[in-house]
Design a protein around this motif. Structure first.
Motif, PDB file in Angstrom:
ATOM      1  N   LEU A 731      37.347  33.691  99.313  1.00 42.44           N
ATOM      2  CA  LEU A 731      35.922  33.607  98.991  1.00 42.44           C
ATOM      3  C   LEU A 731      35.686  33.733  97.479  1.00 42.44           C
ATOM      4  CD1 LEU A 731      34.241  35.663 101.855  1.00 42.44           C
ATOM      5  CD2 LEU A 731      34.231  33.188 101.527  1.00 42.44           C
ATOM      6  N   ASP A 732      36.462  34.588  96.834  1.00 37.39           N
ATOM      7  CA  ASP A 732      36.308  34.732  95.380  1.00 37.39           C
ATOM      8  C   ASP A 732      36.728  33.470  94.645  1.00 37.39           C
ATOM      9  OD1 ASP A 732      35.333  37.287  95.623  1.00 37.39           O
ATOM     10  OD2 ASP A 732      37.306  38.239  95.439  1.00 37.39           O
ATOM     11  N   ASN A 747      39.776  23.255 101.112  1.00 39.11           N
ATOM     12  CA  ASN A 747      40.740  22.615 102.023  1.00 39.11           C
ATOM     13  C   ASN A 747      41.553  23.657 102.785  1.00 39.11           C
ATOM     14  OD1 ASN A 747      39.942  20.058 101.230  1.00 39.11           O
ATOM     15  ND2 ASN A 747      41.440  19.956  99.583  1.00 39.11           N
ATOM     16  N   THR A 748      41.892  24.753 102.122  1.00 40.32           N
ATOM     17  CA  THR A 748      42.666  25.807 102.783  1.00 40.32           C
ATOM     18  C   THR A 748      41.855  26.451 103.902  1.00 40.32           C
ATOM     19  OG1 THR A 748      43.839  26.209 100.713  1.00 40.32           O
ATOM     20  CG2 THR A 748      44.001  27.901 102.394  1.00 40.32           C
ATOM     21  N   PHE A 749      40.549  26.598 103.732  1.00 38.72           N
ATOM     22  CA  PHE A 749      39.700  27.110 104.819  1.00 38.72           C
ATOM     23  C   PHE A 749      39.827  26.221 106.056  1.00 38.72           C
ATOM     24  CE2 PHE A 749      37.153  29.667 101.743  1.00 38.72           C
ATOM     25  CZ  PHE A 749      37.143  30.851 102.472  1.00 38.72           C
ATOM     26  N   GLY A 750      39.855  24.903 105.844  1.00 42.63           N
ATOM     27  CA  GLY A 750      40.008  24.004 106.986  1.00 42.63           C
ATOM     28  C   GLY A 750      41.334  24.180 107.690  1.00 42.63           C
ATOM     29  N   TYR A 751      42.418  24.348 106.917  1.00 39.95           N
ATOM     30  CA  TYR A 751      43.733  24.543 107.544  1.00 39.95           C
ATOM     31  C   TYR A 751      43.786  25.862 108.315  1.00 39.95           C
ATOM     32  CZ  TYR A 751      45.037  20.887 104.211  1.00 39.95           C
ATOM     33  OH  TYR A 751      45.095  19.731 103.489  1.00 39.95           O
ATOM     34  N   ILE A 752      43.181  26.922 107.746  1.00 43.56           N
ATOM     35  CA  ILE A 752      43.193  28.220 108.426  1.00 43.56           C
ATOM     36  C   ILE A 752      42.354  28.148 109.701  1.00 43.56           C
ATOM     37  CG2 ILE A 752      42.523  30.638 108.205  1.00 43.56           C
ATOM     38  CD1 ILE A 752      43.166  30.454 105.246  1.00 43.56           C
ATOM     39  N   ASN A 767      28.353  34.425 106.345  1.00 44.59           N
ATOM     40  CA  ASN A 767      27.939  35.617 105.601  1.00 44.59           C
ATOM     41  C   ASN A 767      27.908  35.354 104.101  1.00 44.59           C
ATOM     42  OD1 ASN A 767      27.561  37.265 107.846  1.00 44.59           O
ATOM     43  ND2 ASN A 767      29.725  37.882 107.891  1.00 44.59           N
ATOM     44  N   ASN A 768      28.749  34.436 103.658  1.00 45.92           N
ATOM     45  CA  ASN A 768      28.794  34.136 102.219  1.00 45.92           C
ATOM     46  C   ASN A 768      27.605  33.296 101.767  1.00 45.92           C
ATOM     47  OD1 ASN A 768      30.453  34.701  99.920  1.00 45.92           O
ATOM     48  ND2 ASN A 768      30.974  32.530  99.806  1.00 45.92           N
ATOM     49  N   GLU A 773      24.594  33.425  93.946  1.00 45.05           N
ATOM     50  CA  GLU A 773      25.173  32.412  93.059  1.00 45.05           C
ATOM     51  C   GLU A 773      25.204  31.053  93.754  1.00 45.05           C
ATOM     52  OE1 GLU A 773      29.166  31.782  90.289  1.00 45.05           O
ATOM     53  OE2 GLU A 773      29.033  33.438  91.707  1.00 45.05           O
ATOM     54  N   ARG A 774      24.588  30.055  93.123  1.00 46.17           N
ATOM     55  CA  ARG A 774      24.425  28.748  93.755  1.00 46.17           C
ATOM     56  C   ARG A 774      25.767  28.052  93.965  1.00 46.17           C
ATOM     57  NH1 ARG A 774      24.327  23.545  92.252  1.00 46.17           N
ATOM     58  NH2 ARG A 774      23.074  22.106  93.508  1.00 46.17           N
ATOM     59  N   GLN A 775      26.648  28.092  92.957  1.00 50.82           N
ATOM     60  CA  GLN A 775      27.928  27.395  93.074  1.00 50.82           C
ATOM     61  C   GLN A 775      28.738  27.948  94.238  1.00 50.82           C
ATOM     62  OE1 GLN A 775      30.453  26.540  89.474  1.00 50.82           O
ATOM     63  NE2 GLN A 775      31.857  27.899  90.481  1.00 50.82           N
ATOM     64  N   ASN A 776      28.667  29.249  94.430  1.00 50.19           N
ATOM     65  CA  ASN A 776      29.394  29.868  95.539  1.00 50.19           C
ATOM     66  C   ASN A 776      28.848  29.381  96.871  1.00 50.19           C
ATOM     67  OD1 ASN A 776      30.977  31.551  97.082  1.00 50.19           O
ATOM     68  ND2 ASN A 776      30.553  33.385  95.890  1.00 50.19           N
ATOM     69  N   ARG A 777      27.517  29.276  96.972  1.00 49.04           N
ATOM     70  CA  ARG A 777      26.926  28.811  98.230  1.00 49.04           C
ATOM     71  C   ARG A 777      27.266  27.350  98.491  1.00 49.04           C
ATOM     72  NH1 ARG A 777      22.217  30.933  96.017  1.00 49.04           N
ATOM     73  NH2 ARG A 777      21.246  28.859  96.127  1.00 49.04           N
ATOM     74  N   VAL A 778      27.240  26.517  97.462  1.00 44.78           N
ATOM     75  CA  VAL A 778      27.559  25.100  97.656  1.00 44.78           C
ATOM     76  C   VAL A 778      28.993  24.934  98.140  1.00 44.78           C
ATOM     77  CG1 VAL A 778      27.843  22.903  96.467  1.00 44.78           C
ATOM     78  CG2 VAL A 778      25.841  24.301  95.992  1.00 44.78           C
TER      79      VAL A 778
END
Length: 972
Positions: A731-732, A747-752, A767-768, A773-778
């Motif tokens: 997430l960070d 992409n790693t989120f998709g593999y997990i 939850n995120n 922070e907008r970039q984090n949400r996007v």
């Protein structure tokens, strides 16, 4: 002094003690003095130094600063000085005026003490310059006042004062002040007037104390002001050119671009007549610097106003009989114009050649030289067209090759070689042979410019389709390799690049066998510059023309030379070149490199343990590059060995080296696979988890990529708990500044999610969405869409729709954006989910927040493009009804999103349906309504002009008895 009166015994290195002196012992004895003390002690007096406020009277205790002993403080009368000094041999100078904020003079108070008075700076300026303070002083005086006070030193309320204040704000103000001042200067330029602006702005640009960033800002002011003043700048054209022309030959590229932009705008504002009248006296100036800048300025004018506007003037200048400087400058204008405009000279090529051609036989050498260079520039700019226009200049060029020597010959060689590839007739072979013979003769020249010209000419001759390969191989190649592949050539950077390019051209024509022997020899030279030149040539030769015709012995010599150069390198600047050339060579050899791989790997393993971080970095990068070659050559044992070694070096302290090590490990895992990896993936994965917290960009990206490979190919090896832990660590990474890192994390989120199921991963991502922070949400919304694509949308959509019920704007926007990305990724598979998300999108389209409606419009765009012609037209029409009222939005972002959504729906429901919506408002009495409808109709007409023919509304049929129609009916 007070210490001396108390009789303190204080010795210094240059004082012998005596009574009453500094450093004395207080006893009797002969009086001895310091060798620095040349004055009579009786002439010394105690002085109180006081900082006063300019008033008379005894100083108060608060104004008393220090007590010191001052020598030679008595006043000496000029008559006494004339009696002491000789009558001749010197000049009596006028004392300079007092500086602001410094001691101006002294007077004596009632106690006989000297008192010093500090005068305020503005008082000194007014006394010295005689300024009345109304701001109407000379710009040089303004610069002097700026030295102490800056913009605050400008006083008054007149136009000049206002302009000066704004200019100082642009030059020295904060970004906000600078932006505001720029806007005021631009908007009020015509009200200020050209005289008030330019009489202060141009001297400020000529200030020798001007810094680079200040010059950039002031040039920006000039550029903006010229656009507003327009024809008012004509009386100041020459002054502006004097200031701006030096920028055209500045070392800084951006300064040259700024100079061209200003002169271009000046030419558009003042017109060609004013520009010619202003620069005409500089054409035949005896100073070559002035003529050069004038020629470049004329080329910018030609680029801005059109070459045809200057051709009559250039023709008259180049035929001038009075001054060779004028002819030289005219030809220089043609040369610079062709360089600046490029292929834009083609419509005027014949006219420009008619101007230059007579000057090839001019009586002045410099004119002949610049004429040849101009023809070469015209040929280079017009390539590969315009060959028939150059046929008239072939004869004078050929004569010049036979007659001239030195720099003139260099110019003629350049011109002839650039013209040659444009020709298309049987005489090209003869001309090429003649040019190469001249080049062969000049190979031994000591002039570097001549040698570069011959190399350029040789490359141009080789590029001709009819190049004689046998002649090149027998007559040109041996002397070229002998005379240019030497240490003297390698030291010169420009020459070494020219030699490398010419070598590659020759290799493409005659083969690389002989050339590679010379390159291999240079790679083992004791001079590092020679080795570097060989590597550059090898890098340019691969993959084309390649090394396919090398025999086994040539391969061995070449690889031996590369390994020698690799181990003997000293300068760190060439490390990237070594890695690139070495990798290209091994890729070109493919399976032929197998016998040399053990030796290469041994060297790399040794360098991986080097004490220098740069050497370790280079070795790790090269290991990552050659792993695919090891896979092609079936060296699995070496691959496993490298895997173990790289695993041991995961404790590297330098982040750049650690990043390259992780990249090499990624290549090893891809080559061997998760099952055959050594060490086991489970052990490797435990070492990667702490590294995930490293925030170095290179380490972060390669570590996430390695985790993604493990998740994609060996997810069952790691427990689900560990994968959820990795999700929290990733997430960070969504906040990383580099897009590559964010893409790898998504992409790693998709593999997990594929490995452990979407529920836990989706809960973490949803939850995120609550973060600010907008970039984090996007990035989170992209990750949700990828999870939906990986694990099917039905596993994600219920949670997304349920999350939209949360009355928080960030979460709702995130859900809408996730839907937009989701339908973009799944494409045609979205037809099964259109009806499920339609109520949600309808609710978003009637929300009061314009961002909701914008993101919902983007989602509808992706849905409609994905489900075109798949039977979902009813749902799209329902969404179009709610989408249509948003065409009157004022926000440009919302307007763009709504227009794109409507244009996408056209592909599903057809243009005729959208036309029915549009016909209602095309002739509305309100202008704003008509503008919105006509904007959409124009887009529809451009995209579907032919398909709309059957949907236009019919008119009242008024036919004559003969069956003909009225013209108005046909037109409508």
């Amino acid at each position: 002094a007070s210490m001396a009166r108390r009789g303190t015994d204080r010795r210094t290195w240059d004082v012998v003690g005596h009574a009453g002196c500094v450093g004395g012992t207080g006893g009797g004895g002969s009086r001895k003095r310091s060798r620095w003390d040349a004055s009579d002690p009786r002439e010394e007096e105690e002085v109180v130094v006081v900082v006063g406020d300019g008033t008379d009277g005894p100083p108060s205790p608060s104004r008393k600063v220090a007590t010191a002993r001052v020598r030679w403080a008595t006043y000496v009368d000029p008559v006494e000085l004339e009696g002491v000094l000789p009558k001749q041999g010197y000049v009596v100078l006028v004392p300079p005026g007092p500086k602001a904020g410094r001691v101006e003079g002294t007077d004596v108070d009632d106690d006989g003490h000297l008192r010093f008075r500090i005068v305020q700076g503005d008082v000194v300026d007014r006394e010295r310059t005689g300024s009345t303070g109304n701001g109407a002083s000379h710009p040089s005086e303004a610069r002097e006042r700026r030295g102490e006070h800056g913009p605050a030193g400008v006083e008054g309320d007149g136009v000049d004062a206002s302009v000066l204040k704004l200019l100082w704000k642009v030059r020295t103000g904060t970004p906000h002040q600078r932006k505001s001042a720029l806007r005021q200067l631009s908007d009020r330029a015509r009200s200020f007037g050209a005289h008030a602006l330019l009489t202060h702005l141009l001297p400020m640009l000529m200030d020798p104390a001007l810094e680079e960033h200040e010059r950039h800002l002031l040039v920006k002011v000039v550029d903006r002001v010229l656009l507003r003043l327009d024809e008012l700048v004509r009386p100041f054209v020459h002054q502006i050119l004097v200031v701006i022309e030096p920028l055209l030959i500045d070392e800084d590229y951006y300064a040259r671009v700024e100079g061209r932009q200003v002169i271009s705008n000046l030419a558009k504002a003042a017109g060609v007549a004013s520009m010619i009248a202003s620069m005409r006296p500089d054409i035949d100036d005896p100073d070559e610097y002035v003529r050069n800048t004038t020629a470049r300025a004329f080329s910018v004018v030609a680029s801005a106003l059109g070459i045809s506007s200057l051709l009559p003037f250039l023709k008259a200048v180049c035929r001038s009989k009075k001054s060779w400087q004028a002819r030289h400058t005219g030809i220089k204008v043609v040369q610079q114009t062709s360089i600046l405009v490029g292929c834009g000279v083609l419509p005027h090529l014949r006219a420009m050649l008619e101007i230059v051609e007579p000057c090839l036989s001019d009586e002045n050498v410099k004119v002949r030289t610049v004429s040849a260079l101009a023809i070469g520039a015209l040929a280079e700019a017009s390539a590969p067209y315009g060959g028939e226009s150059f046929e008239n200049v072939l004869s004078p060029l050929w004569e010049g090759l036979q007659l001239h020597r030195g720099k003139v010959l260099s110019a003629f060689i350049k011109a002839a070689s650039f013209v040659l590839p444009l020709l298309d007739h049987s005489e090209v072979d003869a001309y090429a042979r003649g040019i190469m013979e001249v080049c062969l003769r000049e190979f031994q020249s000591t002039d570097d410019e001549m040698r570069r010209s011959t190399l350029q000419a040789l490359r141009n001759c080789i590029s001709c389709e009819r190049a004689d390969k046998e002649y090149l191989s027998a007559s040109i190649l041996p002397p070229f390799l002998q005379l240019f592949w030497v240490q003297r050539t390698a030291i010169d950077r420009r020459m070494s690049q020219a030699v490398a390019e010419t070598t590659v051209a020759l290799a493409g024509c005659v083969g690389c066998k002989e050339i590679m022997a010379t390159v291999a020899k240079s790679l083992k030279d004791s001079n590092e510059w020679c080795r570097k030149m060989g590597l550059e040539t090898l890098d340019k030769m691969l993959p084309e023309p390649g090394i396919a015709d090398l025999d086994l012995r040539a391969e061995e010599l070449l690889l031996d030379g590369v390994l020698f150069a690799f181990q003997e390198q000293v300068s760190e600047g060439a490390f990237g070149l070594f890695v690139k050339a070495f990798t290209k060579l091994l890729v070109a050899l493919q399976t032929r490199a197998k016998p040399y791989l053990p030796q290469i790997c041994g060297i790399l393993k040794w360098r991986l343990n080097h004490k220098s971080a740069t050497v370790r970095l280079q070795a790790a990068e090269l290991i990552g590059n050659i792993i695919p070659i090891l896979k092609v050559c079936d060296e699995e044992e070496l691959l496993r060995h490298f895997g173990v070694i790289l695993y041991e070096y995961l404790g590297e302290e330098y982040p750049d080296v650690l990043g390259s090590t992780l990249n090499a490990l990624c290549e090893v895992v891809r080559a061997l696979g998760v099952a055959d990896m050594s060490p086991p993936i489970k052990d490797l994965f435990q070492r990667l988890l702490p590294i995930l917290k490293n925030r170095h960009e290179k380490v972060q990206e390669n570590c996430i990529n390695l985790v993604g490979i493990v998740a994609r190919e060996g997810a069952e090896i790691v427990s689900a708990r560990e994968w959820i832990r990795v999700c929290f660590e990733l997430l960070d990474s969504l906040k990383a500044p580099k897009k590559r890192i964010r893409r790898a994390a998504v992409n790693t989120f998709g593999y997990i999610a594929q490995a452990v199921g979407p529920q836990d991963v989706l809960s973490t991502l949803l939850n995120n969405l609550k973060v600010q922070e907008r970039q984090n949400r996007v990035c989170t919304t992209v990750a949700i869409a990828i999870v939906a694509e990986s694990c099917s949308p039905f596993t994600v959509l219920p949670a997304l729709i349920n999350e939209y019920r949360t009355p928080e704007i960030n979460i709702q926007n995130g859900v809408l954006k996730s839907l937009s990305f989701l339908f973009e990724y799944i494409g045609e598979a979205g037809k099964d989910y259109v009806y499920a998300v339609t109520p949600l999108l309808v609710d978003a389209l009637v929300d009061r927040d314009p961002v909701h409606r914008q993101i919902a419009s983007n989602a509808i765009r992706h849905i409609s493009l994905g489900v075109s012609y798949l039977g979902c037209e009813d749902a799209l029409l329902h969404m179009l009804n709610y989408l249509w009222p948003n065409i009157f939005e004022s926000s440009p972002h919302v307007i763009i999103a709504v227009s794109e959504a409507i244009a996408s729906i056209q592909y599903s429901v057809g243009p005729g349906v959208v036309l029915r919506y549009l016909m209602q408002g095309l002739f509305h009495p309100a202008r704003d309504v008509r503008q919105s409808y006509w904007r959409l109709f124009n887009d529809l007409f451009i995209a579907w002009q032919d398909a709309l023919a059957g949907f236009y509304p019919g008119t009242v049929r008024r036919c004559t008895k003969s069956g003909s129609h009225f013209d108005l009916d046909v037109f409508v």
